[in-house]
Design an enzyme around this catalytic site. Structure first.
Site, mmCIF file in Angstrom:
data_model
loop_
_atom_site.group_PDB
_atom_site.id
_atom_site.type_symbol
_atom_site.label_atom_id
_atom_site.label_comp_id
_atom_site.label_asym_id
_atom_site.label_seq_id
_atom_site.Cartn_x
_atom_site.Cartn_y
_atom_site.Cartn_z
ATOM 1 N N LYS A 27 2.340 -13.858 -5.513
ATOM 2 C CA LYS A 27 1.216 -14.387 -6.302
ATOM 3 C C LYS A 27 1.753 -15.329 -7.376
ATOM 4 C CE LYS A 27 -2.650 -12.116 -7.231
ATOM 5 N NZ LYS A 27 -3.731 -12.689 -6.435
ATOM 6 N N GLU B 215 -5.492 -18.596 5.075
ATOM 7 C CA GLU B 215 -6.251 -17.765 4.129
ATOM 8 C C GLU B 215 -7.572 -18.432 3.798
ATOM 9 O OE1 GLU B 215 -4.568 -15.373 1.293
ATOM 10 O OE2 GLU B 215 -2.515 -16.077 1.566
ATOM 11 N N ARG C 270 4.547 -5.615 -5.127
ATOM 12 C CA ARG C 270 4.357 -7.049 -4.860
ATOM 13 C C ARG C 270 4.804 -7.875 -6.078
ATOM 14 N NH1 ARG C 270 -1.466 -8.660 -2.778
ATOM 15 N NH2 ARG C 270 -1.981 -8.454 -4.979
HETATM 16 N N1 PLP Z 1 -4.676 -14.084 -0.795
HETATM 17 C C1 PLP Z 1 -4.527 -14.665 -1.988
HETATM 18 C C2 PLP Z 1 -4.006 -16.054 -2.057
HETATM 19 C C3 PLP Z 1 -4.862 -13.969 -3.145
HETATM 20 O O1 PLP Z 1 -4.720 -14.535 -4.339
HETATM 21 C C4 PLP Z 1 -5.356 -12.653 -3.028
HETATM 22 C C5 PLP Z 1 -5.702 -11.907 -4.229
HETATM 23 O O2 PLP Z 1 -4.989 -11.155 -4.760
HETATM 24 C C6 PLP Z 1 -5.460 -12.084 -1.756
HETATM 25 C C7 PLP Z 1 -5.116 -12.833 -0.666
HETATM 26 C C8 PLP Z 1 -5.909 -10.668 -1.581
HETATM 27 O O3 PLP Z 1 -4.944 -9.760 -2.040
HETATM 28 P P1 PLP Z 1 -5.351 -8.337 -2.583
HETATM 29 O O4 PLP Z 1 -6.159 -7.719 -1.520
HETATM 30 O O5 PLP Z 1 -4.075 -7.652 -2.825
HETATM 31 O O6 PLP Z 1 -6.130 -8.566 -3.822
HETATM 32 C C1 COI Z 2 -7.547 -11.202 -6.743
HETATM 33 O O1 COI Z 2 -8.281 -10.948 -5.796
HETATM 34 O O2 COI Z 2 -7.194 -10.347 -7.539
HETATM 35 C C2 COI Z 2 -7.074 -12.549 -6.994
HETATM 36 O O3 COI Z 2 -6.004 -12.688 -7.494
HETATM 37 C C3 COI Z 2 -7.967 -13.654 -6.776
HETATM 38 C C4 COI Z 2 -8.056 -14.449 -8.048
HETATM 39 C C5 COI Z 2 -7.226 -15.654 -7.970
HETATM 40 C C6 COI Z 2 -9.416 -14.641 -8.533
#
Ligand code: PLP
Ligand code: COI
Length: 428
Positions: free
Chosen positions: A273, A309, A171
């Site tokens: 991200k 989201e 990612r």
């Molecule tokens: N959506 C957003 C905008 C996020 O910042 C995150 C965090 O990383 C997620 C979803 C969840 O992603 P992950 O499960 O990879 O942490």
């Molecule tokens: C994560 O879940 O790792 C995120 O990036 C959320 C964060 C912005 C606190």
């Protein structure tokens, strides 16, 4: 100790990170050696001119492998000028029973700067400290930056593990491409994370008390006036021990649907991200919190109808034996927890749907709601408010499907349950 084979190619001058040759050391300098050595005396390095405050017999810390703390006392007691010594926090000041999602400074971080397009060099750890930056840096002016969020856990088998780290690396590579950075090879990314975790091992909470949150960060640090990719890029990995993202652990949260704000329009950077996405969400989240809600649930920017989201987490809705989550399509972050929950849910016998989910469905038909993320883990939702309507789920108690998924996911992450898919990555 003989250090003839050591190459002094990198030096961390306090607050300044630069891969440069150097002729003299200032007080506060931390040397990096080219391979294998963990300690050395300054006199071991031929041709280095010393500032009067440093003696040839002084030890230097070399931040290569392993926990910094184990070497810190013997080294830095000898050489009080060395940076970071004053920042080392005694263990008894870390209260693992009172962890929240609050930043704590730890011992070491990974930090390397390259010229745009160069190879990512064999890089190194430095003390976790502030970083000097050009006010014209790409990230300061044009928000050229991406990050990742990961966690290191202690497990029931006594290991320190990461969860699907190569998915984060992939990612990050996509994010690098979208933000015009030099892509970081996946192995390099994961190795940087592993090194940082190992060097901060003492900060990893005991199993069940929290985890070590890991923040890899790629930003444009070179100065540039026109709107274009920065000529220098810096890759950091820093860490902080954390407890639950939402106060109270596995307790339900209340959400506010925003009719005013959107997370990202299509064609922007919603699927990576990108740091700017998070700045954009600050005022909506602050306003929701002022009204007593934990987070904002965003609708799509085009139709104001479909769920996108929940803050910085992915959204899930349960109805009977069906589990729904919004389909990815460029405006939603492809969460690694989301991806894992979809697999676990299917294995538990649920029917899973990645599909557009309307706000009407959520307010009128869903039985349980939860959000997923590295920080959020699986957080159950107790209520959603949209305009004048409030919908309460499961009497504001954690729903049975949500709880079962939480137990299954955290069970795999903590090696209490079998890891059928090879998601758990043990740090050796
Ligand atoms: N959506 C957003 C905008 C996020 O910042 C995150 C965090 O990383 C997620 C979803 C969840 O992603 P992950 O499960 O990879 O942490
Ligand atoms: C994560 O879940 O790792 C995120 O990036 C959320 C964060 C912005 C606190």
């Amino acid at each position: 100790m003989q250090c003839n084979s050591v190459t002094l190619t990198g030096v961390q001058l306090r607050g300044i990170s630069r891969n440069s040759d150097f002729k003299s050391l200032n007080a506060g300098a931390v040397l990096r050696t080219g391979g294998g050595f963990t300690t050395a005396r300054l006199s071991d390095f031929a041709g280095v001119k010393l500032e009067p405050s440093l003696q040839p017999g002084n030890f230097v810390q070399t931040f290569i492998e392993g926990p910094v703390i184990q070497r810190a006392n013997e080294l830095w007691a000898d050489i009080p000028q060395i940076a970071a010594r004053e920042r080392l926090q005694p263990m008894d000041e870390i209260d693992f029973d009172a962890l929240s999602f609050a930043l704590q400074h730890t011992d070491a971080m990974f930090c390397v700067t390259i010229k745009r397009g160069d190879e990512w060099p064999d890089a190194y750890l430095v003390p976790r400290e502030k970083f000097l930056i050009d006010p014209a840096a790409g990230v300061m002016n044009y928000a050229q930056g991406i990050f990742e969020g990961m966690k290191a856990y202690r497990t029931s088998e006594g290991n320190i593990v990461l969860f699907r780290p190569f998915d984060n690396a992939i990612r990050a590579r996509e994010g690098a491409r979208r933000l015009a950075f030099t892509p970081i090879p996946e192995k390099y990314f994961v190795s940087a994370v592993e090194k940082t975790v190992k060097a901060n091992e003492r900060w990893i909470p005991p199993m069940g008390k929290g985890s070590l949150y890991i923040r890899p960060l790629l930003v444009g640090t070179g100065g540039i006036l026109g709107v274009a990719p920065a000529p220098e890029e810096t890759f950091f990995v820093y860490v902080s021990p954390v407890g639950p993202y939402f106060k109270g652990g596995l307790k339900t949260i209340d959400l506010l649907v925003s009719d005013e704000y959107h997370r990202v329009p299509s064609g922007a950077c919603g699927s990576v991200k990108y740091i700017g996405n998070y700045a954009n969400g600050m005022v909506p989240a602050m306003e929701a919190k002022q009204k007593g809600y934990s987070e904002v649930m965003y609708l799509d920017a085009q139709n104001h109808t479909f769920i996108e989201e929940i803050g910085a987490a992915n959204a899930f809705f349960v109805k009977g034996q069906d589990l729904y989550t919004p389909k990815l399509g460029g405006t939603i972050l492809p969460g690694i927890t989301r991806r894992s929950v979809l697999v676990i849910a299917q294995e538990m016998g649920l029917r899973v749907w990645e599909t557009p989910v309307t706000i009407d469905f959520v307010m009128n038909e869903a039985d349980e709601v939860f959000c997923t993320g590295t920080a959020a883990v699986i957080s159950p939702v107790g209520s959603i408010t949209h305009g004048c309507n409030e919908k309460v789920y499961n009497n504001r108690e954690v729903g049975s499907v949500t709880r079962a998924l939480y137990e299954a996911l955290t069970g795999i992450q903590e090696q209490r349950l079998p890891d059928k898919h090879g998601w758990v990555h043990v740090i050796k």
